[in-house]
Design a protein around this motif. Structure first.
Motif, PDB file in Angstrom:
ATOM      1  N   PHE A 133       0.815  -1.219   0.000  1.00 54.75           N
ATOM      2  CA  PHE A 133       0.000   0.000   0.000  1.00 54.75           C
ATOM      3  C   PHE A 133       0.847   1.266   0.000  1.00 54.75           C
ATOM      4  O   PHE A 133       0.328   2.335   0.266  1.00 54.75           O
ATOM      5  N   ARG A 134       2.187   1.115  -0.256  1.00 59.45           N
ATOM      6  CA  ARG A 134       3.049   2.275  -0.069  1.00 59.45           C
ATOM      7  C   ARG A 134       2.655   3.434  -0.981  1.00 59.45           C
ATOM      8  O   ARG A 134       2.540   4.581  -0.532  1.00 59.45           O
ATOM      9  N   VAL A 135       2.410   3.148  -2.247  1.00 63.34           N
ATOM     10  CA  VAL A 135       2.067   4.216  -3.197  1.00 63.34           C
ATOM     11  C   VAL A 135       0.765   4.894  -2.767  1.00 63.34           C
ATOM     12  O   VAL A 135       0.637   6.116  -2.766  1.00 63.34           O
ATOM     13  N   LEU A 136      -0.176   4.059  -2.346  1.00 63.79           N
ATOM     14  CA  LEU A 136      -1.467   4.598  -1.888  1.00 63.79           C
ATOM     15  C   LEU A 136      -1.269   5.511  -0.680  1.00 63.79           C
ATOM     16  O   LEU A 136      -1.838   6.616  -0.603  1.00 63.79           O
ATOM     17  N   ILE A 137      -0.425   5.063   0.263  1.00 63.64           N
ATOM     18  CA  ILE A 137      -0.199   5.849   1.473  1.00 63.64           C
ATOM     19  C   ILE A 137       0.476   7.166   1.123  1.00 63.64           C
ATOM     20  O   ILE A 137       0.084   8.232   1.625  1.00 63.64           O
ATOM     21  N   TYR A 138       1.492   7.119   0.226  1.00 58.89           N
ATOM     22  CA  TYR A 138       2.171   8.359  -0.145  1.00 58.89           C
ATOM     23  C   TYR A 138       1.207   9.314  -0.836  1.00 58.89           C
ATOM     24  O   TYR A 138       1.220  10.523  -0.590  1.00 58.89           O
ATOM     25  N   THR A 139       0.353   8.803  -1.695  1.00 54.43           N
ATOM     26  CA  THR A 139      -0.616   9.663  -2.381  1.00 54.43           C
ATOM     27  C   THR A 139      -1.553  10.319  -1.377  1.00 54.43           C
ATOM     28  O   THR A 139      -1.839  11.516  -1.449  1.00 54.43           O
ATOM     29  N   THR A 140      -2.028   9.528  -0.414  1.00 49.50           N
ATOM     30  CA  THR A 140      -2.930  10.068   0.597  1.00 49.50           C
ATOM     31  C   THR A 140      -2.257  11.175   1.389  1.00 49.50           C
ATOM     32  O   THR A 140      -2.848  12.232   1.639  1.00 49.50           O
ATOM     33  N   LYS A 141      -0.991  10.932   1.780  1.00 52.65           N
ATOM     34  CA  LYS A 141      -0.276  11.945   2.562  1.00 52.65           C
ATOM     35  C   LYS A 141      -0.095  13.224   1.770  1.00 52.65           C
ATOM     36  O   LYS A 141      -0.278  14.323   2.296  1.00 52.65           O
ATOM     37  N   ALA A 142       0.246  13.093   0.476  1.00 49.22           N
ATOM     38  CA  ALA A 142       0.446  14.284  -0.349  1.00 49.22           C
ATOM     39  C   ALA A 142      -0.863  15.042  -0.512  1.00 49.22           C
ATOM     40  O   ALA A 142      -0.903  16.274  -0.391  1.00 49.22           O
ATOM     41  N   LEU A 143      -1.960  14.325  -0.735  1.00 49.19           N
ATOM     42  CA  LEU A 143      -3.271  14.964  -0.852  1.00 49.19           C
ATOM     43  C   LEU A 143      -3.628  15.695   0.430  1.00 49.19           C
ATOM     44  O   LEU A 143      -4.128  16.818   0.408  1.00 49.19           O
ATOM     45  N   ALA A 144      -3.361  15.042   1.558  1.00 47.48           N
ATOM     46  CA  ALA A 144      -3.713  15.645   2.840  1.00 47.48           C
ATOM     47  C   ALA A 144      -2.907  16.908   3.090  1.00 47.48           C
ATOM     48  O   ALA A 144      -3.428  17.899   3.606  1.00 47.48           O
ATOM     49  N   LEU A 145      -1.624  16.890   2.702  1.00 45.11           N
ATOM     50  CA  LEU A 145      -0.800  18.082   2.874  1.00 45.11           C
ATOM     51  C   LEU A 145      -1.329  19.214   2.002  1.00 45.11           C
ATOM     52  O   LEU A 145      -1.433  20.369   2.442  1.00 45.11           O
ATOM     53  N   GLY A 146      -1.706  18.883   0.766  1.00 40.17           N
ATOM     54  CA  GLY A 146      -2.289  19.882  -0.110  1.00 40.17           C
ATOM     55  C   GLY A 146      -3.580  20.449   0.453  1.00 40.17           C
ATOM     56  O   GLY A 146      -3.810  21.657   0.416  1.00 40.17           O
ATOM     57  N   HIS A 147      -4.396  19.575   1.024  1.00 38.03           N
ATOM     58  CA  HIS A 147      -5.654  20.015   1.631  1.00 38.03           C
ATOM     59  C   HIS A 147      -5.407  20.971   2.786  1.00 38.03           C
ATOM     60  O   HIS A 147      -6.088  21.975   2.961  1.00 38.03           O
ATOM     61  N   LEU A 148      -4.358  20.676   3.571  1.00 41.81           N
ATOM     62  CA  LEU A 148      -4.009  21.532   4.705  1.00 41.81           C
ATOM     63  C   LEU A 148      -3.633  22.928   4.216  1.00 41.81           C
ATOM     64  O   LEU A 148      -4.069  23.937   4.783  1.00 41.81           O
ATOM     65  N   LEU A 149      -2.817  22.996   3.151  1.00 44.42           N
ATOM     66  CA  LEU A 149      -2.389  24.291   2.621  1.00 44.42           C
ATOM     67  C   LEU A 149      -3.579  25.061   2.066  1.00 44.42           C
ATOM     68  O   LEU A 149      -3.680  26.278   2.224  1.00 44.42           O
ATOM     69  N   VAL A 150      -4.506  24.356   1.419  1.00 45.99           N
ATOM     70  CA  VAL A 150      -5.634  25.030   0.785  1.00 45.99           C
ATOM     71  C   VAL A 150      -6.652  25.484   1.833  1.00 45.99           C
ATOM     72  O   VAL A 150      -7.315  26.492   1.678  1.00 45.99           O
ATOM     73  N   THR A 151      -6.763  24.728   2.936  1.00 42.50           N
ATOM     74  CA  THR A 151      -7.754  25.066   3.957  1.00 42.50           C
ATOM     75  C   THR A 151      -7.269  26.161   4.901  1.00 42.50           C
ATOM     76  O   THR A 151      -8.041  27.004   5.323  1.00 42.50           O
ATOM     77  N   TYR A 152      -5.990  26.150   5.243  1.00 40.69           N
ATOM     78  CA  TYR A 152      -5.496  27.105   6.235  1.00 40.69           C
ATOM     79  C   TYR A 152      -4.518  28.117   5.658  1.00 40.69           C
ATOM     80  O   TYR A 152      -4.118  29.042   6.339  1.00 40.69           O
ATOM     81  N   GLY A 153      -4.086  27.954   4.403  1.00 43.77           N
ATOM     82  CA  GLY A 153      -3.157  28.901   3.794  1.00 43.77           C
ATOM     83  C   GLY A 153      -3.841  29.744   2.740  1.00 43.77           C
ATOM     84  O   GLY A 153      -4.643  30.612   3.051  1.00 43.77           O
ATOM     85  N   TYR A 154      -3.539  29.451   1.494  1.00 44.02           N
ATOM     86  CA  TYR A 154      -4.116  30.200   0.390  1.00 44.02           C
ATOM     87  C   TYR A 154      -4.856  29.243  -0.533  1.00 44.02           C
ATOM     88  O   TYR A 154      -4.422  28.121  -0.751  1.00 44.02           O
ATOM     89  N   SER A 155      -5.970  29.693  -1.077  1.00 45.21           N
ATOM     90  CA  SER A 155      -6.686  28.873  -2.044  1.00 45.21           C
ATOM     91  C   SER A 155      -7.074  29.754  -3.224  1.00 45.21           C
ATOM     92  O   SER A 155      -7.117  30.981  -3.118  1.00 45.21           O
TER      93      SER A 155
END
Lengths: 173, 202
Positions: free
Chosen positions: A9-31
């Motif tokens: 599941f490594r690729v899946l886990i890395y994708t999820t983490k990257a998506l979550a980091l992007g979501h964090l930036l978009v929700t609390y930073g700039y969108s």
């Protein structure tokens, strides 16, 4: 390749983490978001414009009179709009448009703000649904984006507060 | 000379391994944050406004109830009787907060953190419903406007400040539905909100 696919599941886990980091930036930073409609005309065009929103101003934090804000429309679940803040809690604002015959003023209640579009006759705003709860503010519009040319720094135009000091009045004395 | 170098190298490796573990742990923080933002979150209930249902032991203990709020598509699929959490514009929690921080009470009109408190109430009316209001509300009946709901606490007029004080709220303010009680354990389980639909007076 075998190291990349070492864990099933490594690729899946890395994708999820990257998506979550992007979501964090978009929700609390700039969108960024696309907006259309004539309600904010001359400041924003009717279409073909994107906005950059500073999400640290969410729920009305550090919002001043004159700022353009992205807000959730209170009478339309899930829809968002862009308007300008006319009054903060405690301010007295004109309930209707100027020059319609009624001069009723109201005081903006605690935890609310009064928003209007720049294009008064073609805007649905606080004059229709009343003062907006501050918690519905999603962020402050800091720039508009129009793709013209190849140089990306020319795409952005800073959006200023509409409230200028008197000394900066464009009328020359 | 050599043992010192070996020790530095070993310490460096150990620190590197620790740093890597720390980094690997930190990469999970956005995932947890996203889960809490979209799927569900634990919430600690404070205040007596939902008294017979939540914080039922309010007179015996200062411990707060813990509930799960389900946040996926929160403003949609609302029904009468559901318990929801929402950003409150004006609530008893806000005024209490201002009492705790008196310097912000006088400038309360400019305090940007007023809308930063979440409240938990039960939905009594959906849009279009005609509600028979209680005393602080200026008119005896009201029709809930488009995109709004009427929320009331189970605690009644004495314990709850709800739509009878601040009017109907926009469904866009709703952040989650309370689906399960986690603590105290003897009330653990699913919130059977549909049982309360008969108790609603309107």
């Amino acid at each position: 390749m075998s190291s990349l696919l070492g864990h099933p599941f490594r690729v899946l886990i890395y994708t999820t983490k990257a998506l979550a980091l992007g979501h964090l930036l978009v929700t609390y930073g700039y969108s960024t978001g696309y907006g259309w409609g004539p309600s904010m005309l001359p400041t924003f065009l009717t279409m073909n414009e994107w906005f950059v929103t500073d999400r640290s101003h969410r729920r009305g934090r550090r919002i001043c009179v004159g700022d353009c804000v992205v807000y959730g429309i209170p009478v339309a679940p899930g829809e968002e709009g862009v308007k300008r803040v006319l009054g903060l809690p405690g301010d007295y604002v004109l309930l209707n448009s100027p020059g319609v015959g009624s001069d009723t003023m109201i005081q903006v209640p605690k935890g609310h703000c009064y928003i209007v579009g720049d294009n008064l006759p073609w805007s649905r705003d606080s004059r229709d649904f009343g003062p907006l709860p501050m918690a519905l503010i999603k962020g402050k519009v800091v720039a508009k984006v129009v793709v013209n040319g190849w140089w990306p720094f020319n795409w952005f135009t800073r959006v200023e507060s509409g409230l200028h000091p008197v000394s900066d009045s464009p009328i020359k004395t | 000379m050599k043992p010192i170098w070996a020790r530095i190298k070993r310490d460096h490796q150990r620190a590197g391994r620790f740093g890597y573990r720390l980094f690997a742990f930190a990469t999970w923080i956005p995932v947890v944050s996203m889960f809490n933002h979209y799927v569900g979150e634990l919430a600690w209930i404070s205040g007596p406004s939902m008294y017979p249902f939540l914080n039922a032991e309010k007179d015996q203990t200062t411990r707060n109830d813990v509930v799960i709020k389900y946040k996926f598509n929160a403003p949609y699929g609302l029904r009468r009787g559901m318990i929801v959490t929402f950003w409150c514009a004006i609530d008893d929690l806000v005024s209490r907060w201002q009492v705790l921080r008196p310097h912000s009470a006088d400038s309360g009109s400019r305090n940007p953190y007023d809308p930063e408190v979440e409240a938990v109430k039960r939905i009594v009316g959906l849009e279009g419903d005609i509600i028979r209001t209680r005393s602080p509300y200026p008119s005896p009946t009201v029709r809930v406007p488009m995109g709004h709901v009427w929320v009331e606490g189970d605690g009644g007029k004495r314990l709850s400040r709800d739509s009878n004080d601040y009017g109907p709220i926009s469904t866009n303010l709703i952040t989650g539905k309370v689906t399960h009680i986690v603590w105290p354990l003897h009330r653990f389980g699913r919130v059977q909100w549909w049982d309360y639909a008969g108790n609603i007076r309107n």
